[in-house]
Design a protein around this motif. Sequence first.
Motif, short mmCIF file in Angstrom:
data_model
loop_
_atom_site.label_atom_id
_atom_site.label_comp_id
_atom_site.label_asym_id
_atom_site.label_seq_id
_atom_site.Cartn_x
_atom_site.Cartn_y
_atom_site.Cartn_z
N UNK A 102 0.85 -1.19 -0.01
CA UNK A 102 -0.06 0.23 0.02
C UNK A 102 0.88 1.28 0.21
N UNK A 103 1.86 1.29 -0.77
CA UNK A 103 2.74 2.46 -0.98
C UNK A 103 2.62 3.14 -2.19
N UNK A 104 3.16 4.34 -2.35
CA UNK A 104 3.25 5.04 -3.69
C UNK A 104 4.68 5.66 -3.56
N UNK A 105 5.07 6.29 -4.60
CA UNK A 105 6.38 6.74 -4.87
C UNK A 105 6.33 8.13 -5.11
N UNK A 106 7.32 9.01 -4.52
CA UNK A 106 7.19 10.47 -4.97
C UNK A 106 8.32 10.61 -6.03
N UNK A 107 7.88 11.40 -7.02
CA UNK A 107 8.75 11.61 -8.08
C UNK A 107 9.14 12.81 -8.46
N UNK A 108 10.37 13.19 -9.01
CA UNK A 108 10.57 14.52 -9.46
C UNK A 108 10.82 14.22 -11.09
N UNK A 109 9.94 15.36 -11.77
CA UNK A 109 10.01 14.83 -13.43
C UNK A 109 10.38 16.26 -14.02
N UNK A 110 11.32 16.05 -14.88
CA UNK A 110 11.51 17.10 -15.99
C UNK A 110 11.21 16.58 -17.42
N UNK A 111 10.13 16.73 -17.97
CA UNK A 111 9.94 16.07 -19.14
C UNK A 111 10.66 16.22 -20.32
N UNK A 112 11.09 17.48 -20.82
CA UNK A 112 12.06 17.90 -21.69
C UNK A 112 13.33 18.50 -21.21
N UNK A 113 14.22 18.53 -22.11
CA UNK A 113 15.47 19.14 -22.03
C UNK A 113 14.96 20.68 -22.18
N UNK A 114 15.49 21.25 -21.40
CA UNK A 114 15.21 23.04 -21.49
C UNK A 114 14.09 23.26 -20.75
N UNK A 115 13.27 22.43 -20.24
CA UNK A 115 12.08 22.77 -19.67
C UNK A 115 12.19 23.61 -18.53
N UNK A 116 11.66 24.41 -18.22
CA UNK A 116 11.96 25.58 -17.02
C UNK A 116 11.29 25.17 -15.67
N UNK A 117 10.34 24.51 -15.88
CA UNK A 117 9.63 23.85 -14.57
C UNK A 117 9.78 22.49 -14.11
N UNK A 118 9.86 22.44 -12.98
CA UNK A 118 10.03 20.99 -12.43
C UNK A 118 8.59 20.52 -11.69
N UNK A 119 8.21 19.15 -12.06
CA UNK A 119 7.15 18.42 -11.66
C UNK A 119 7.48 17.66 -10.28
#
Length: 684
Positions: A363-380
């Motif tokens: 019953x666990x979930x993972x926390x991710x840091x995502x940058x979809x594209x090179x040069x993308x200015x925001x982090x998700x």
Amino acid sequence: MARNKEKLVLLLDVGPSMHGVLSEVEKLCSMLVEKKLIFSKYDELGVVVFGTEESKNDLTTEVGGYQNITVLQDIKVVDGDLVDTLQKLPRGRVDGDFLDAIVVGMDMLIKKYKDLHKGKKRLCLITNAIHPIKDSFEGSKEDQVMTIAEQMAAQGMKIESIVVRGRLSRDANKGVMDENDHLLSIFSKKTHTRIVYVDTPTSLLGALKTRRVTPVTVFRGHLELSPHMKIKVWVYKKTQEEKFPTLKKYSEKAPASNKLATHQVKVSYEYKSVDGSSTSVIPPEQRIKGYRYGPQVVPISTAEWDAVKFKPEKGIKVLGFTDASKIKRHCYMKDVYLFIAEPGNTRATLAVSAIARAMKEMNAVAILRCVWRQGQQNVVVGVLTPNISQNYKIPDSFYFNVLPFAEDVREYQFPSFNSFPASWQPNDQQQKAADELVQMLDLAPSGKEALLPEFTPNPVLERFYRHLELKAKQPDAAVPPLDETLKNIVEPDPELVAENKSVFDALHRHFELRQNPKKSSRQWYQEKQSGSNAHVSSGQAVNSIENQPPVKIEKIGDLTPVQDFEAMMSQRDNPEWVEKAIKELREKILALLIHSDEGDKYQKAVECVAALRKGCILEQEPGPYNDLMHHIRQYCEEKGIKSLPQLLASRDLTLISKSEAEDSDVTAEEARSFFVKMEPKPDV
């Protein structure tokens, strides 16, 4: 664009048992063509109806049989004539054979495209499937369907079946329906398509996807669990809000004889010097973007902007794992993403499946840091949830939801109902009536949801496209009334209301209806939160600001300053009225103090102070009032005035504390001790 165009044949049951929903079928199919004219104008479409008395198709002429099937429209590029055809479907008088209709549709696609465009050819069957199909000359019905399905798969065709049941199938033979459902399931399995069962006109509108969006990956790369453990994944958008189509400007200046005219309007901008010394256009290399900082405009060049930009590296990293119960559903933001293992990569598929199943078990979930594209200015940053597949042919995957940053969270604190006076608390009968009303509004009282999200279209978009098609034919046409089917989505269900009339009657009996004073919900909430009950004495001197009728007052006069102030505060046509009213009343109070002869105007000044305090609390602007009170204290100390502080203290007109206005920097203790500080210095 031509590479992705779809070849579609609609197979529509128009037999007697379908007459009750044919009007909805007409709307659904015409909407399909209308959206194709906007988003996929090169798609090709044909229309076949079955259940008609006459027979008009190539197979009837060439080999015989295939009776009661009519080709209303041969396959062609979508146009406005197709919309007209689908809005006037014939009403058949015999029960049709959906399997024969499928064969006729396949024949049309094969003759038109041979073995080309595999994967782009599609059949869409809409029927109730409550009548038996004809027996096969060789083998069983199941063998016949298997043969057709295999041929369909070999030709790269797909078939989507929409089965309309509900009230249409109440008197039908259940054995026949079960047999037909089994036969349709064979097509679904062989061609990897779906069967949709609907039972209401509303769900029928959402059953057929009128706009097909080709899935495109937003990320292809490694899911990094650690520097030494990475899994190759592809990421798609699972859901996305459907918005209004982009409307472009259209020009009628092109000659009517010019068939190649695009009628597009192109907008270009020229920049010239504001000093008027030169009329020449400033070239792009001599222009720099400016950003406002207060009254100034700060120029920042492209090189400087690139230097300060945040440039994260493309990639997805696991920050950690946590229990699923710690991530609340209401924190999910934006769209949902789907993580799958790289297609064809067995090791990645096994790794994704192993991690997903372990997370599900714990019953666990993972926390991710995502940058979809090179040069993308925001982090998700978001949460990764396991999605365990129930189909052995479909591998396990993950769902990803974006989580908010601290700046995205808005926490509003509301006072408890228990803080209200006892006279405001509901009694047992009122509480029961309110509970029954809430329970009655449940969309799924028996476990079956009335408006399924996947089958409920957006009524705003549906209405827009229908009106767009009407305006295309009749430019001066008025907006038509809301369609009955869409009313079922946006308005209360009349049957549900009638069935629960006793609930509404009980609510009327236990709750007395009174005329509501002219207050906005914001003002009402702020008044109650500010603890206005504790300042009843100050409120008795003046009428409530909100209860005053709107009067156009542009300046606070000398005769009735309090009434003028209240009238100006109630004028909401311009936000500057509030600021102006507070400023003028503050000046009026100071003028009364200065021009007072032995305190003859102190009483009037105190009335104005009470009104100003009330207004500043309602507007959550404590600064002007608190500044005024400090000024009055200094004035009284310098002049040795004793009567004015006593009048203010008797009316409890102290500073506005933080509990009354969030922007105040005065604590409750400081507000209570303010009168002590206002005591004038003794004469020496």
